[in-house]
Write a protein that holds these residues in place. Structure first.
Motif, mmCIF file in Angstrom:
data_model
loop_
_atom_site.group_PDB
_atom_site.id
_atom_site.type_symbol
_atom_site.label_atom_id
_atom_site.label_comp_id
_atom_site.label_asym_id
_atom_site.label_seq_id
_atom_site.Cartn_x
_atom_site.Cartn_y
_atom_site.Cartn_z
ATOM 1 N N ILE A 1 17.615 69.352 49.016
ATOM 2 C CA ILE A 1 17.829 69.263 50.464
ATOM 3 C C ILE A 1 17.966 70.679 51.012
ATOM 4 C CG2 ILE A 1 19.349 68.403 52.286
ATOM 5 C CD1 ILE A 1 20.242 66.204 50.315
ATOM 6 N N PHE A 2 17.182 70.988 52.022
ATOM 7 C CA PHE A 2 17.206 72.301 52.677
ATOM 8 C C PHE A 2 17.439 72.113 54.167
ATOM 9 C CE2 PHE A 2 14.347 72.808 49.048
ATOM 10 C CZ PHE A 2 14.781 73.998 48.495
ATOM 11 N N ASP A 3 17.948 73.166 54.813
ATOM 12 C CA ASP A 3 17.921 73.147 56.270
ATOM 13 C C ASP A 3 16.541 73.645 56.703
ATOM 14 O OD1 ASP A 3 18.039 75.946 56.060
ATOM 15 O OD2 ASP A 3 20.173 76.017 56.485
ATOM 16 N N VAL A 4 16.300 73.723 57.992
ATOM 17 C CA VAL A 4 14.956 74.063 58.464
ATOM 18 C C VAL A 4 14.765 75.564 58.680
ATOM 19 C CG1 VAL A 4 14.403 71.807 59.438
ATOM 20 C CG2 VAL A 4 15.577 73.501 60.855
ATOM 21 N N PHE A 5 15.579 76.365 58.020
ATOM 22 C CA PHE A 5 15.415 77.814 58.077
ATOM 23 C C PHE A 5 13.980 78.164 57.677
ATOM 24 C CE2 PHE A 5 16.066 81.997 55.839
ATOM 25 C CZ PHE A 5 16.308 82.739 56.992
ATOM 26 N N ALA A 6 13.373 79.081 58.394
ATOM 27 C CA ALA A 6 11.954 79.400 58.215
ATOM 28 C C ALA A 6 11.590 79.737 56.769
ATOM 29 C CB ALA A 6 11.559 80.551 59.141
ATOM 30 N N ALA A 7 12.438 80.473 56.064
ATOM 31 C CA ALA A 7 12.127 80.878 54.683
ATOM 32 C C ALA A 7 12.041 79.686 53.736
ATOM 33 C CB ALA A 7 13.170 81.866 54.170
ATOM 34 N N HIS A 8 12.660 78.571 54.096
ATOM 35 C CA HIS A 8 12.613 77.375 53.257
ATOM 36 C C HIS A 8 11.317 76.593 53.451
ATOM 37 C CE1 HIS A 8 17.297 77.252 53.597
ATOM 38 N NE2 HIS A 8 16.869 78.233 52.815
ATOM 39 N N ARG A 9 10.597 76.867 54.542
ATOM 40 C CA ARG A 9 9.449 76.043 54.903
ATOM 41 C C ARG A 9 8.100 76.744 54.757
ATOM 42 N NH1 ARG A 9 9.578 75.104 60.235
ATOM 43 N NH2 ARG A 9 11.107 76.708 60.615
ATOM 44 N N THR A 10 8.075 77.946 54.190
ATOM 45 C CA THR A 10 6.798 78.648 54.087
ATOM 46 C C THR A 10 5.882 77.954 53.085
ATOM 47 O OG1 THR A 10 7.402 80.154 52.288
ATOM 48 C CG2 THR A 10 7.979 80.851 54.556
ATOM 49 N N GLU A 11 4.612 78.223 53.216
ATOM 50 C CA GLU A 11 3.623 77.610 52.319
ATOM 51 C C GLU A 11 3.873 78.014 50.866
ATOM 52 O OE1 GLU A 11 -1.214 77.551 51.714
ATOM 53 O OE2 GLU A 11 -0.400 78.016 53.701
ATOM 54 N N LYS A 12 4.191 79.295 50.624
ATOM 55 C CA LYS A 12 4.428 79.743 49.251
ATOM 56 C C LYS A 12 5.661 79.079 48.638
ATOM 57 C CE LYS A 12 2.150 84.231 49.460
ATOM 58 N NZ LYS A 12 2.318 85.683 49.417
ATOM 59 N N VAL A 13 6.713 78.930 49.429
ATOM 60 C CA VAL A 13 7.929 78.271 48.934
ATOM 61 C C VAL A 13 7.632 76.805 48.645
ATOM 62 C CG1 VAL A 13 10.250 77.500 49.607
ATOM 63 C CG2 VAL A 13 9.575 79.897 49.933
ATOM 64 N N GLN A 14 6.932 76.142 49.554
ATOM 65 C CA GLN A 14 6.584 74.738 49.335
ATOM 66 C C GLN A 14 5.689 74.569 48.107
ATOM 67 O OE1 GLN A 14 8.076 72.080 51.009
ATOM 68 N NE2 GLN A 14 9.287 73.886 51.507
ATOM 69 N N ASP A 15 4.753 75.497 47.917
ATOM 70 C CA ASP A 15 3.884 75.449 46.733
ATOM 71 C C ASP A 15 4.695 75.626 45.447
ATOM 72 O OD1 ASP A 15 1.666 75.042 48.325
ATOM 73 O OD2 ASP A 15 0.939 77.123 48.170
ATOM 74 N N ALA A 16 5.654 76.562 45.457
ATOM 75 C CA ALA A 16 6.485 76.793 44.268
ATOM 76 C C ALA A 16 7.329 75.557 43.950
ATOM 77 C CB ALA A 16 7.378 78.011 44.468
ATOM 78 N N LEU A 17 7.869 74.921 44.971
ATOM 79 C CA LEU A 17 8.645 73.701 44.763
ATOM 80 C C LEU A 17 7.750 72.588 44.210
ATOM 81 C CD1 LEU A 17 10.821 73.738 48.001
ATOM 82 C CD2 LEU A 17 11.643 74.088 45.660
ATOM 83 N N GLN A 18 6.577 72.439 44.803
ATOM 84 C CA GLN A 18 5.653 71.396 44.348
ATOM 85 C C GLN A 18 5.225 71.635 42.902
ATOM 86 O OE1 GLN A 18 2.246 70.908 46.891
ATOM 87 N NE2 GLN A 18 1.456 69.181 45.721
ATOM 88 N N LYS A 19 4.942 72.899 42.564
ATOM 89 C CA LYS A 19 4.548 73.244 41.194
ATOM 90 C C LYS A 19 5.645 72.860 40.195
ATOM 91 C CE LYS A 19 3.505 77.250 38.339
ATOM 92 N NZ LYS A 19 3.680 78.689 38.265
ATOM 93 N N ALA A 20 6.919 72.998 40.607
ATOM 94 C CA ALA A 20 8.054 72.646 39.743
ATOM 95 C C ALA A 20 8.429 71.170 39.871
ATOM 96 C CB ALA A 20 9.252 73.531 40.088
ATOM 97 N N ASN A 21 7.644 70.416 40.647
ATOM 98 C CA ASN A 21 7.884 69.001 40.894
ATOM 99 C C ASN A 21 9.259 68.761 41.525
ATOM 100 O OD1 ASN A 21 6.789 66.531 41.124
ATOM 101 N ND2 ASN A 21 7.039 65.920 38.989
ATOM 102 N N ILE A 22 9.553 69.614 42.506
ATOM 103 C CA ILE A 22 10.779 69.492 43.298
ATOM 104 C C ILE A 22 10.354 69.096 44.702
ATOM 105 C CG2 ILE A 22 12.800 70.681 44.224
ATOM 106 C CD1 ILE A 22 12.508 72.664 41.830
ATOM 107 N N ARG A 23 10.841 67.955 45.147
ATOM 108 C CA ARG A 23 10.516 67.469 46.485
ATOM 109 C C ARG A 23 11.556 68.005 47.463
ATOM 110 N NH1 ARG A 23 7.576 62.774 44.764
ATOM 111 N NH2 ARG A 23 6.235 63.702 43.182
ATOM 112 N N ALA A 24 11.090 68.588 48.543
ATOM 113 C CA ALA A 24 11.983 69.139 49.558
ATOM 114 C C ALA A 24 12.204 68.116 50.671
ATOM 115 C CB ALA A 24 11.397 70.411 50.139
ATOM 116 N N VAL A 25 13.454 67.948 51.045
ATOM 117 C CA VAL A 25 13.838 67.141 52.201
ATOM 118 C C VAL A 25 14.549 68.087 53.148
ATOM 119 C CG1 VAL A 25 15.297 65.251 53.016
ATOM 120 C CG2 VAL A 25 14.069 65.037 50.843
ATOM 121 N N PHE A 26 14.177 68.044 54.421
ATOM 122 C CA PHE A 26 14.752 68.975 55.382
ATOM 123 C C PHE A 26 15.724 68.270 56.322
ATOM 124 C CE2 PHE A 26 10.806 70.918 54.034
ATOM 125 C CZ PHE A 26 11.252 72.185 53.711
#
Length: 192
Positions: free
Chosen positions: A111-136
């Motif tokens: 679970i993340f807040d909607v801070f910009a650094a949490h929502r970048t494409e690279k961060v989302q890709d890294a989470l997806q690669k680690a099979n971590i689903r982000a909920v904002f």
């Protein structure tokens, strides 16, 4: 987190006409990124200091698993988030999957807040690669819905302030015991 968290009290000699509150205008800060699990376990923190290299890190040793890092202005950004994912989240979720005897690709949830650094494409890709689903958590709702804001952040900041106050009080006592003028060194290299 302020490096010099001021309090609503100060000390001065009896009869002083004007009493300055030390550190009132001190703007030095660092960022502390905290993560808590659904079971209430606090994961290792990320401490972000202002600087461009590891030389800005404090001299004292932190536990080796802590993510002591830096950014130019001590703020969390895409680069520091990627570092946190690799240094803290991925090892935690990998160990959890192993201990629970789950498949290595078992999805995890963060679970993340909607801070910009949490929502970048690279961060989302890294989470997806680690099979971590982000909920904002929706904007302006962290005080109501973010687990750390609901349970931990305020007591943590109060405890940090109390620890600083105790440290400062010990420094004042040391000086008074030696019958010296009280001058507590608040250089960043000393209080980090």
């Amino acid at each position: 987190v302020k490096l010099v968290p001021v309090s609503n009290w100060t000390m001065a000699e009896t009869g002083s006409k004007q009493v300055e509150v030390r550190g009132l205008d001190d703007k030095r800060e660092m960022t502390v990124l905290l993560t808590i699990t659904m079971s209430g376990r606090l994961l290792v923190p990320q401490l972000l200091y202002a600087g461009k290299t590891n030389r800005c890190h404090p001299k004292q040793a932190f536990p080796s698993e802590w993510d002591v890092y830096h950014s130019e202005n001590h703020w969390s950004n895409e680069h520091t988030m990627l570092h946190y994912i690799e240094s803290v989240l991925v090892p935690y979720f990998t160990a959890s999957r192993e201990s629970l005897k789950l498949a290595k690709d078992q999805p995890a949830l963060a679970i993340f807040d909607v801070f910009a650094a949490h929502r970048t494409e690279k961060v989302q890709d890294a989470l997806q690669k680690a099979n971590i689903r982000a909920v904002f958590v929706p904007a302006s709702c962290t005080g109501e819905l973010q687990p750390l804001d609901k349970t931990f952040n305020d007591p943590y900041k109060r405890e940090l302030k109390a620890c600083f106050t105790d440290w400062y009080g010990c420094k004042v006592k040391e000086a008074l015991d030696k019958e010296k003028d009280v001058e507590v060194n608040l250089r960043t290299s000393v209080i980090k």
